[in-house]
Design an enzyme around this catalytic site. Structure first.
Site, PDB file in Angstrom:
ATOM      1  N   SER A  99       0.689  -1.323  -0.002  1.00  0.00           N
ATOM      2  CA  SER A  99      -0.031   0.081   0.194  1.00  0.00           C
ATOM      3  C   SER A  99       0.747   1.167  -0.084  1.00  0.00           C
ATOM      4  CB  SER A  99      -0.847  -0.009   1.059  1.00  0.00           C
ATOM      5  OG  SER A  99      -2.070  -0.998   0.954  1.00  0.00           O
TER       6      SER A  99
ATOM      7  N   TYR B 203     -10.904   2.599   5.869  1.00  0.00           N
ATOM      8  CA  TYR B 203      -9.757   2.043   4.567  1.00  0.00           C
ATOM      9  C   TYR B 203     -10.305   1.310   3.673  1.00  0.00           C
ATOM     10  CZ  TYR B 203      -4.947   1.079   3.400  1.00  0.00           C
ATOM     11  OH  TYR B 203      -3.867   1.345   2.759  1.00  0.00           O
TER      12      TYR B 203
END
Length: 389
Positions: free
Chosen positions: A106, A202
């Site tokens: 990420s 998220y």
């Protein structure tokens, strides 16, 4: 491709905020308080001594059972030290390549966000414009409407969009190529997690959409834009966005591993198709290149001042003291102030680190995603130690 894939379960699922921040819940919705401006920089000072960092890596291997750990630590003058612990290949017992390449998961989101914000600075994208303006008819589902979600909300994970990652089995990810639109189809089977702009949640779905917006606006593939606008611009010689079908890590690298269950044998996952991450988690780099990226970003070498300020305006993540900006996370330091970075996981690798406003930076990678979040806390403690006296 975020902050942990739990062994034996969905490979790219975003686990709790403990994975990214060691406290709180990242996947749970967090009601929003007013945005916070960037905090003060950490107090200037030398990073922790080399012995302290090496001891931290050794403990991750010996006490926490990780196959390998490697780190790059940069001081405020740009001087770098690299460290390794463990073995790079559990079968041959080969050493860990110093500053070897790893999959950075990420951390890719920050690269994608930088390109999007460059387009904002060029007047080609507007942060508060609905997604529908750029991707008409794509964002639809139960409680999901692209007319009501802005580009800013995608970048800051406040869109309320569900995550697709829980629908991808790790074995499928290792072998199969996923089109970005296929990832969206998986996500939009689920209902929205919250109304747009009301909570932090998220979701890698947000960044798949940001990547598609970049492609729509530029008329070029996202990997080419990342390469042209970031990698070549600041000389990241060991950083790449793997091409379609490329399952390899091309330069010297430690092998990455996973376990089907916490006490199970290590399974080599070095070669996999990272397309399930795409704009949210596909990239490969080294610790020193990641440090170079974040220090260049904070120094204003990649974004105009206005867009960098927007990127660093955060929403709080619970009561952790951490905040999420536009593709970047601020985390508190034990010595005061904050550091800025992201972190990421993908099967085989976990990375943590960031940079301070005075040019100090650290990035640490381990070669198996810990099943126990306490191990990730140990990893983040080494980051903190390396950035504080």
């Amino acid at each position: 491709m975020r902050d942990q894939i739990r062994p034996g379960r969905r490979p790219v699922r975003h686990r709790t905020l403990a994975a990214a921040l060691a406290v709180g819940a990242l996947t749970a919705g967090v009601a929003l308080a007013p945005p916070a401006a960037a905090g003060p920089p950490a107090a200037a000072g030398a990073a922790a001594g080399p012995g302290t960092v090496q001891q931290g890596l050794d403990a991750l291997v010996r006490a926490d059972g990780l196959p390998a750990a490697l780190a790059s630590v940069q001081d405020g003058r740009g001087r770098t030290r690299n460290y390794t612990a463990g073995v790079g290949d559990v079968a041959t017992r080969a050493g860990v390549p110093r500053d070897g390449q790893v999959r950075i998961g990420s951390n890719t989101k920050t690269f994608t966000a930088v390109v999007a914000l460059q387009l904002v600075g060029e007047g080609r994208v507007a942060l508060d414009e609905p997604v529908e303006t750029y991707l008409p008819g794509i964002v639809r589902g139960e409680g999901i409407d692209g007319h009501r979600i802005t580009v800013r909300q995608l970048l800051q994970h406040t869109s309320g969009l569900p995550d697709y990652e829980g629908d991808i089995e790790e074995s499928a990810m290792q072998q199969r190529y996923f089109e970005p639109r296929e990832l969206l189809d998986l996500a939009f089977r689920h209902q929205a997690t919250s109304a747009p702009g009301t909570a932090f949640h998220y979701s890698s779905t947000n960044y798949v959409l940001v990547g598609l917006i970049v492609q729509k606006v530029t008329g070029r593939p996202l990997p080419e834009e990342i390469d042209r606008r970031i990698i070549q611009r600041i000389g990241l010689r060991h950083t790449s966005f793997p091409a379609v079908g490329d399952r390899t890590i091309r330069e010297a690298h430690p092998h990455g591993y996973r376990r089907e269950k916490p006490d199970g044998p290590l399974i080599d996952t070095t070669e996999l198709d990272p397309s399930a991450g795409w704009a949210a988690g596909q990239m490969i780099s080294t610790n020193s290149d990641v440090n170079r990226f974040f220090t260049a970003l904070l120094a204003g070498r990649l974004l105009p001042a206005a867009q960098l300020a927007q990127m660093r305006t955060t929403v709080p993540i619970g009561d952790t003291g951490a905040g999420y900006g536009l593709g970047i996370i601020s985390r508190p330091l034990s010595c005061g102030g904050v550091y800025w970075g992201h972190g990421g996981d993908i099967p085989g690798y976990e990375t943590r680190g960031g940079a301070t406003d005075d040019g100090r930076a650290v990035d640490i990678a381990v070669t198996s995603v810990p099943a126990d979040e306490a191990v990730t806390r140990h990893l983040e403690a080494v980051v903190d130690t390396a950035l504080c006296r």
